[in-house]
Design a protein around this motif. Structure first.
Motif, PDB file in Angstrom:
ATOM      1  N   ASP A 152       0.820  -1.218   0.000  1.00  0.00           N
ATOM      2  CA  ASP A 152       0.000   0.000   0.000  1.00  0.00           C
ATOM      3  C   ASP A 152       0.849   1.262   0.000  1.00  0.00           C
ATOM      4  OD1 ASP A 152      -2.509  -1.474   0.191  1.00  0.00           O
ATOM      5  OD2 ASP A 152      -1.807  -2.019   2.201  1.00  0.00           O
ATOM      6  N   ALA A 153       2.154   1.109  -0.233  1.00  0.00           N
ATOM      7  CA  ALA A 153       3.079   2.249  -0.111  1.00  0.00           C
ATOM      8  C   ALA A 153       2.740   3.393  -1.066  1.00  0.00           C
ATOM      9  CB  ALA A 153       4.516   1.785  -0.349  1.00  0.00           C
ATOM     10  N   ALA A 154       2.130   3.076  -2.216  1.00  0.00           N
ATOM     11  CA  ALA A 154       1.811   4.135  -3.186  1.00  0.00           C
ATOM     12  C   ALA A 154       0.348   4.565  -3.094  1.00  0.00           C
ATOM     13  CB  ALA A 154       2.128   3.656  -4.599  1.00  0.00           C
ATOM     14  N   GLY A 155      -0.369   4.047  -2.100  1.00  0.00           N
ATOM     15  CA  GLY A 155      -1.758   4.464  -1.898  1.00  0.00           C
ATOM     16  C   GLY A 155      -2.781   3.522  -2.498  1.00  0.00           C
ATOM     17  N   GLU A 156      -2.368   2.747  -3.463  1.00  0.00           N
ATOM     18  CA  GLU A 156      -3.265   1.707  -3.993  1.00  0.00           C
ATOM     19  C   GLU A 156      -2.429   0.480  -4.323  1.00  0.00           C
ATOM     20  OE1 GLU A 156      -4.318   2.296  -8.421  1.00  0.00           O
ATOM     21  OE2 GLU A 156      -4.145   4.341  -7.650  1.00  0.00           O
ATOM     22  N   ARG A 157      -3.074  -0.651  -4.380  1.00  0.00           N
ATOM     23  CA  ARG A 157      -2.364  -1.919  -4.614  1.00  0.00           C
ATOM     24  C   ARG A 157      -1.711  -1.961  -5.994  1.00  0.00           C
ATOM     25  NH1 ARG A 157      -2.751  -6.890  -1.117  1.00  0.00           N
ATOM     26  NH2 ARG A 157      -2.553  -5.696   0.807  1.00  0.00           N
ATOM     27  N   PRO A 158      -0.534  -2.543  -6.101  1.00  0.00           N
ATOM     28  CA  PRO A 158       0.067  -2.707  -7.422  1.00  0.00           C
ATOM     29  C   PRO A 158      -0.782  -3.625  -8.307  1.00  0.00           C
ATOM     30  CG  PRO A 158       1.636  -3.219  -5.660  1.00  0.00           C
ATOM     31  CD  PRO A 158       0.288  -3.089  -5.019  1.00  0.00           C
ATOM     32  N   ILE A 159      -0.762  -3.355  -9.620  1.00  0.00           N
ATOM     33  CA  ILE A 159      -1.421  -4.271 -10.560  1.00  0.00           C
ATOM     34  C   ILE A 159      -0.490  -5.433 -10.898  1.00  0.00           C
ATOM     35  CG2 ILE A 159      -2.992  -2.587 -11.603  1.00  0.00           C
ATOM     36  CD1 ILE A 159      -0.927  -2.419 -13.966  1.00  0.00           C
ATOM     37  N   ALA A 160       0.815  -5.267 -10.612  1.00  0.00           N
ATOM     38  CA  ALA A 160       1.770  -6.335 -10.911  1.00  0.00           C
ATOM     39  C   ALA A 160       3.029  -6.146 -10.060  1.00  0.00           C
ATOM     40  CB  ALA A 160       2.147  -6.340 -12.393  1.00  0.00           C
ATOM     41  N   ALA A 161       3.710  -7.269  -9.797  1.00  0.00           N
ATOM     42  CA  ALA A 161       4.969  -7.237  -9.037  1.00  0.00           C
ATOM     43  C   ALA A 161       5.980  -8.117  -9.763  1.00  0.00           C
ATOM     44  CB  ALA A 161       4.742  -7.765  -7.620  1.00  0.00           C
ATOM     45  N   TYR A 162       7.237  -7.642  -9.810  1.00  0.00           N
ATOM     46  CA  TYR A 162       8.286  -8.395 -10.500  1.00  0.00           C
ATOM     47  C   TYR A 162       9.529  -8.478  -9.628  1.00  0.00           C
ATOM     48  CZ  TYR A 162       5.239  -7.051 -14.354  1.00  0.00           C
ATOM     49  OH  TYR A 162       4.145  -6.845 -15.149  1.00  0.00           O
ATOM     50  N   ALA A 163      10.239  -9.608  -9.733  1.00  0.00           N
ATOM     51  CA  ALA A 163      11.528  -9.771  -9.057  1.00  0.00           C
ATOM     52  C   ALA A 163      12.498 -10.410 -10.031  1.00  0.00           C
ATOM     53  CB  ALA A 163      11.364 -10.640  -7.815  1.00  0.00           C
ATOM     54  N   LEU A 164      13.756 -10.017  -9.914  1.00  0.00           N
ATOM     55  CA  LEU A 164      14.825 -10.666 -10.670  1.00  0.00           C
ATOM     56  C   LEU A 164      15.688 -11.444  -9.704  1.00  0.00           C
ATOM     57  CD1 LEU A 164      16.212  -7.999 -13.179  1.00  0.00           C
ATOM     58  CD2 LEU A 164      14.363  -9.626 -13.473  1.00  0.00           C
ATOM     59  N   HIS A 165      16.267 -12.563 -10.180  1.00  0.00           N
ATOM     60  CA  HIS A 165      17.239 -13.313  -9.375  1.00  0.00           C
ATOM     61  C   HIS A 165      18.374 -13.795 -10.255  1.00  0.00           C
ATOM     62  CE1 HIS A 165      19.147 -15.557  -6.306  1.00  0.00           C
ATOM     63  NE2 HIS A 165      18.173 -15.348  -5.446  1.00  0.00           N
ATOM     64  N   VAL A 166      19.596 -13.460  -9.847  1.00  0.00           N
ATOM     65  CA  VAL A 166      20.759 -13.888 -10.635  1.00  0.00           C
ATOM     66  C   VAL A 166      21.107 -15.338 -10.310  1.00  0.00           C
ATOM     67  CG1 VAL A 166      21.778 -11.612 -10.945  1.00  0.00           C
ATOM     68  CG2 VAL A 166      22.323 -12.941  -8.891  1.00  0.00           C
ATOM     69  N   THR A 167      21.771 -15.971 -11.268  1.00  0.00           N
ATOM     70  CA  THR A 167      22.242 -17.333 -11.041  1.00  0.00           C
ATOM     71  C   THR A 167      23.694 -17.439 -11.515  1.00  0.00           C
ATOM     72  OG1 THR A 167      21.920 -19.665 -11.575  1.00  0.00           O
ATOM     73  CG2 THR A 167      21.107 -18.098 -13.192  1.00  0.00           C
ATOM     74  N   ALA A 168      24.508 -18.111 -10.685  1.00  0.00           N
ATOM     75  CA  ALA A 168      25.951 -18.222 -10.968  1.00  0.00           C
ATOM     76  C   ALA A 168      26.247 -19.333 -11.966  1.00  0.00           C
ATOM     77  CB  ALA A 168      26.704 -18.480  -9.663  1.00  0.00           C
ATOM     78  N   ASN A 169      25.246 -20.134 -12.275  1.00  0.00           N
ATOM     79  CA  ASN A 169      25.462 -21.241 -13.215  1.00  0.00           C
ATOM     80  C   ASN A 169      24.237 -21.385 -14.116  1.00  0.00           C
ATOM     81  OD1 ASN A 169      23.681 -22.268 -11.292  1.00  0.00           O
ATOM     82  ND2 ASN A 169      24.419 -24.356 -11.561  1.00  0.00           N
ATOM     83  N   LYS A 170      24.226 -22.417 -14.896  1.00  0.00           N
ATOM     84  CA  LYS A 170      23.130 -22.762 -15.820  1.00  0.00           C
ATOM     85  C   LYS A 170      22.964 -21.781 -16.972  1.00  0.00           C
ATOM     86  CE  LYS A 170      19.939 -25.589 -13.116  1.00  0.00           C
ATOM     87  NZ  LYS A 170      18.666 -25.502 -12.429  1.00  0.00           N
ATOM     88  N   LEU A 171      22.668 -20.501 -16.690  1.00  0.00           N
ATOM     89  CA  LEU A 171      22.414 -19.532 -17.759  1.00  0.00           C
ATOM     90  C   LEU A 171      23.678 -18.752 -18.089  1.00  0.00           C
ATOM     91  CD1 LEU A 171      19.063 -17.955 -16.489  1.00  0.00           C
ATOM     92  CD2 LEU A 171      19.323 -19.562 -18.377  1.00  0.00           C
ATOM     93  N   PRO A 172      23.935 -18.502 -19.380  1.00  0.00           N
ATOM     94  CA  PRO A 172      25.046 -17.610 -19.723  1.00  0.00           C
ATOM     95  C   PRO A 172      24.772 -16.199 -19.203  1.00  0.00           C
ATOM     96  CG  PRO A 172      24.066 -18.636 -21.690  1.00  0.00           C
ATOM     97  CD  PRO A 172      23.182 -18.985 -20.549  1.00  0.00           C
ATOM     98  N   CYS A 173      25.829 -15.435 -19.026  1.00  0.00           N
ATOM     99  CA  CYS A 173      25.680 -14.087 -18.472  1.00  0.00           C
ATOM    100  C   CYS A 173      24.776 -13.237 -19.365  1.00  0.00           C
ATOM    101  CB  CYS A 173      27.049 -13.434 -18.334  1.00  0.00           C
ATOM    102  SG  CYS A 173      26.990 -11.927 -17.369  1.00  0.00           S
ATOM    103  N   GLY A 174      23.790 -12.606 -18.743  1.00  0.00           N
ATOM    104  CA  GLY A 174      22.894 -11.708 -19.468  1.00  0.00           C
ATOM    105  C   GLY A 174      21.656 -12.364 -20.027  1.00  0.00           C
ATOM    106  N   MET A 175      21.550 -13.691 -19.876  1.00  0.00           N
ATOM    107  CA  MET A 175      20.377 -14.423 -20.399  1.00  0.00           C
ATOM    108  C   MET A 175      19.281 -14.451 -19.328  1.00  0.00           C
ATOM    109  SD  MET A 175      19.533 -16.155 -23.098  1.00  0.00           S
ATOM    110  CE  MET A 175      18.371 -17.384 -23.654  1.00  0.00           C
ATOM    111  N   PHE A 176      18.049 -14.132 -19.734  1.00  0.00           N
ATOM    112  CA  PHE A 176      16.914 -14.144 -18.811  1.00  0.00           C
ATOM    113  C   PHE A 176      16.089 -15.423 -19.003  1.00  0.00           C
ATOM    114  CE2 PHE A 176      17.841  -9.647 -19.549  1.00  0.00           C
ATOM    115  CZ  PHE A 176      17.871  -9.157 -18.250  1.00  0.00           C
ATOM    116  N   SER A 177      15.449 -15.868 -17.923  1.00  0.00           N
ATOM    117  CA  SER A 177      14.636 -17.076 -17.995  1.00  0.00           C
ATOM    118  C   SER A 177      13.456 -16.962 -17.031  1.00  0.00           C
ATOM    119  CB  SER A 177      15.502 -18.290 -17.606  1.00  0.00           C
ATOM    120  OG  SER A 177      14.722 -19.456 -17.578  1.00  0.00           O
ATOM    121  N   THR A 178      12.277 -17.293 -17.550  1.00  0.00           N
ATOM    122  CA  THR A 178      11.104 -17.330 -16.688  1.00  0.00           C
ATOM    123  C   THR A 178      10.141 -18.369 -17.249  1.00  0.00           C
ATOM    124  OG1 THR A 178       9.457 -15.968 -15.531  1.00  0.00           O
ATOM    125  CG2 THR A 178       9.800 -15.486 -17.872  1.00  0.00           C
ATOM    126  N   ARG A 179       9.000 -18.535 -16.628  1.00  0.00           N
ATOM    127  CA  ARG A 179       8.019 -19.495 -17.123  1.00  0.00           C
ATOM    128  C   ARG A 179       6.669 -19.173 -16.511  1.00  0.00           C
ATOM    129  NH1 ARG A 179       6.398 -23.970 -14.565  1.00  0.00           N
ATOM    130  NH2 ARG A 179       6.760 -25.349 -16.334  1.00  0.00           N
TER     131      ARG A 179
END
Ligand SMILES: [Zn+2]
Length: 397
Positions: A152-179
């Motif tokens: 409620d920090a902006a006075g109304e609920r967000p319509i969406a929320a996003y988070a990023l998480h880095v990984t030290a392996n599996k993905l090459p540097c700069g590659m994004f992955s979601t599902r």
């Protein structure tokens, strides 16, 4: 100037902030030095800033010059109780603490996104909440921030929320992955104490030995996984701690074990909470023993809203062109307290490769390893994606 070009100019400052946080890692809900560095990085920007009461969080709200909805961006800030062994010039100076999960990068990327979006304040249709969160590693910092009102920090609920998480392996540097759908597991803890009656190891019939019954429980839990759960809605149970007895010729009074239970749907999670205690108690009963079972709720399943995950994939392609994003085939078996936010607000959790170029992503040490290395080259792209997700989502409305 295009956002990626602006971010490239910020890259050195972001690396400096990230390395400063990396050198002085802090664990848990109270991260005063990290909080001070974030406040310093945000200083002078047109943000409404508040700090947490029960935890050293920072919530910053950017109000755009045009009316519109609210979007939340989350970056976690805490380190792990690991002694760093990377030998990097900016390695942790604190024995027993290390940013081994890359949350220092998330903090710097989110500060970078704040700068990129503040530069676009006049045209921004709506508001952005920047959520700098302590205590992701086992302390449910996100839940604390929700109860202190971050949604409620902006006075109304967000319509969406996003988070990023880095990984030290599996993905090459700069590659994004979601599902779409389940992205990470729910993680709950099973704590068992089997009560027997100790005695001389040569005369077990005069005692009540808790060890064979506890061993049977450990094996029966694996059978439970394969016989009671759909193979397409998988469950993982690992007994990571088993303690009983003191020597070979004494039957102890008690045996104890701890297990983690991972699941990918609310229904499997609820079934585990039901079936595991029943199984444990019934095995104890079959041997004339008793058992205490605690099924302690940890983090829920992190479920990406399918529309928001698709939107994130589009945003990645829109911001960086083709080839920088992938849709992951399977969820990850780790757990995340961003799940508490996604239980309230639709959104998406996105992984970002930060494997250094001299390491093979498939063989590199994983997050949480004392020798995990995260490349600063991922920072500018991460800041851009945070900012693009907010800008594009607000513009779409
Ligand atoms: Zn993490």
């Amino acid at each position: 100037m295009a956002m990626v070009d602006e971010a490239a100019e910020l890259a050195d400052a972001l690396a400096e902030l990230r390395q400063s946080i990396h050198r002085e890692p802090e664990i848990g809900l109270d991260l005063p030095k990290t909080q001070a560095k974030v406040l310093d990085a945000l200083d002078g920007l047109p943000l409404e800033i508040s700090t947490g009461r029960a935890l050293s969080s920072v919530t910053a709200v950017l109000r755009g010059g045009r009316p519109g909805p609210v979007v939340l961006l989350r970056g976690d800030m805490d380190a792990l109780p690991v002694t760093e062994e990377t030998g990097l010039p900016y390695a942790s100076a604190v024995p027993g603490a290390m940013h081994a999960c890359g949350h220092d990068l998330h903090t710097a990327m989110l500060a970078g996104a704040a700068r990129l979006l503040c530069a676009r304040q006049a045209d921004l249709p709506g508001a952005v909440i920047f959520m700098f969160q302590p205590g992701e590693e086992g302390c449910a910092g996100a839940r604390h921030m929700i109860s202190e009102g971050v949604l409620d920090a902006a006075g109304e609920r967000p319509i969406a929320a996003y988070a990023l998480h880095v990984t030290a392996n599996k993905l090459p540097c700069g590659m994004f992955s979601t599902r779409p759908g389940p992205m990470l597991a729910a993680a709950d803890q099973i704590r068992v104490t089997v009560h027997g009656r100790g005695g001389h190891a040569s005369q077990p019939h005069r005692a009540a030995d808790p060890i064979p019954a506890a061993c049977e429980m450990v094996l029966a839990l694996q059978t439970l996984v394969t016989r009671k759960f759909d193979v397409f809605d998988p469950v993982v149970i690992t007994v990571g701690c088993f303690q009983a007895g003191t020597t070979d010729n004494v039957i102890p009074d008690h045996a104890r074990f701890l297990a983690t239970a991972r699941s990918f749907s609310a229904s499997s999670r609820a079934a585990l909470a039901d079936l595991v205690p029943q199984l444990i108690r019934d095995i104890a009963d079959a041997h004339g023993l008793t058992a205490d079972v605690e099924h302690a709720a940890g983090y829920p399943v992190t479920v990406n809203d399918p529309a928001e995950a698709a939107f994130a994939v589009q945003a990645i392609a829109g911001a960086f062109g083709p080839g920088r994003g992938e849709t992951a085939e399977f969820p990850l078996t780790g757990a995340e307290d961003f799940s508490f936010l996604l239980d309230e607000v639709p959104g998406a959790f996105v992984m970002l490769g930060a494997c250094p170029p001299d390491r093979d992503p498939q063989a590199a040490p994983t997050n949480h390893s004392a020798v995990a290395v995260f490349d600063d080259a991922a920072l500018a792209g991460g800041a851009v994606l945070y900012a693009e997700l907010a800008l594009r989502r607000l513009t779409r409305g």
